[in-house]
Design a protein around this motif. Sequence first.
Motif, PDB file in Angstrom:
ATOM      1  N   GLN A 196       0.831  -1.195   0.000  1.00  0.00           N
ATOM      2  CA  GLN A 196       0.000   0.000   0.000  1.00  0.00           C
ATOM      3  C   GLN A 196       0.873   1.255   0.000  1.00  0.00           C
ATOM      4  O   GLN A 196       2.045   1.213   0.380  1.00  0.00           O
ATOM      5  CB  GLN A 196      -0.918   0.004   1.218  1.00  0.00           C
ATOM      6  N   LYS A 197       0.277   2.360  -0.441  1.00  0.00           N
ATOM      7  CA  LYS A 197       1.020   3.613  -0.503  1.00  0.00           C
ATOM      8  C   LYS A 197       1.338   4.104   0.917  1.00  0.00           C
ATOM      9  O   LYS A 197       0.454   4.176   1.773  1.00  0.00           O
ATOM     10  CB  LYS A 197       0.203   4.658  -1.245  1.00  0.00           C
ATOM     11  N   GLN A 198       2.599   4.429   1.153  1.00  0.00           N
ATOM     12  CA  GLN A 198       3.029   4.833   2.490  1.00  0.00           C
ATOM     13  C   GLN A 198       2.866   6.340   2.693  1.00  0.00           C
ATOM     14  O   GLN A 198       3.048   7.131   1.757  1.00  0.00           O
ATOM     15  CB  GLN A 198       4.498   4.443   2.708  1.00  0.00           C
ATOM     16  N   ASP A 199       2.551   6.714   3.925  1.00  0.00           N
ATOM     17  CA  ASP A 199       2.473   8.128   4.316  1.00  0.00           C
ATOM     18  C   ASP A 199       3.829   8.534   4.879  1.00  0.00           C
ATOM     19  O   ASP A 199       4.199   8.158   5.995  1.00  0.00           O
ATOM     20  CB  ASP A 199       1.370   8.320   5.352  1.00  0.00           C
ATOM     21  N   LEU A 200       4.580   9.274   4.082  1.00  0.00           N
ATOM     22  CA  LEU A 200       5.947   9.626   4.477  1.00  0.00           C
ATOM     23  C   LEU A 200       5.976  10.661   5.600  1.00  0.00           C
ATOM     24  O   LEU A 200       7.013  10.841   6.240  1.00  0.00           O
ATOM     25  CB  LEU A 200       6.719  10.147   3.265  1.00  0.00           C
TER      26      LEU A 200
END
Length: 305
Positions: A266-270
């Motif tokens: 899944q797309k990570q929250d940096l």
Amino acid sequence: MQRVVKPKTQRGKRFLQEREAKIFENPKKTMFVKGGNTSQTVTQMLKELYQLKKDNAVMYKRKNIMRPFEDETQLEFFSQRCDASLFMFGSHSKKRPNNIVIGRLFDHHILDMIELGIENFKSMFDIEGAKCSAGTKPCMMFVGEQFDIEPDYIRLKNLFADFFRGVVIKQIRLQGLEHVIMITAAEGKIYLRNYKILLKKSGSKTPRIELDDMGPSVDFSVRRTKIASDDLYRRSLKQPKNAKVKKRKNISRDAFGSQLGRIHMQKQDLDNLQTRKMKGLKRGNPNKDATSSPNKKSKQSTEES
């Protein structure tokens, strides 16, 4: 009805367990059988082909009076006795000189049989040069359009591949490739040739390959065929579900044989990524600073007063 044999000893029990059906079967064993009357050509060819398949073959030296196309019971009895699924029968008569019958069995019953006549034979002992070691897995080459068009030749190609393929292996090194079997169909005849692979210097890492004739060399003519029906042939090719290798998703191999895998994330929250905690890099809370500033001013005013 088939007779059920119960073992009386542990040795007999192990013997029957080896004969039972397995998920991954043992290498197929071949029987070489001499007929009631054989010529020197037929006997010599049976001996030399037996030498090429010596690890998984049985040679019957006594003469056996039988006619496979008329009565199959004796061959099926030999198959049960030595647990063999391939056979080559040699005979010689005035009507069919230098005769060879090559075939295979399914569940100890005849599946396919093809009768070939030897028209020209050259022994490996008549050809000078080195020979490959016994039990070597060969490379097989089939040349001729008939192997892809005519039904009898299609089944004969499959029968030859089953007869000479040997042990099933997953990997092989370059120096282990020593033997080439070339089978050519042309002008109604079948030419069987055996070559030894020679690896010679080429000035690079890849060696230069040469083929040296080592024999035996045989010219066949097709005489009679007895091919299994499509239903029986399809039933003989069935495999258990456990033997089928399931395809693994997202896994592949590159040109060098390295295994590569693809991972879906899944797309990570940096912004919330955890990093090393340092006071100099610590972020301040703007809401907290706004609420704390009036208190500081009031504190300064009391000190001034």
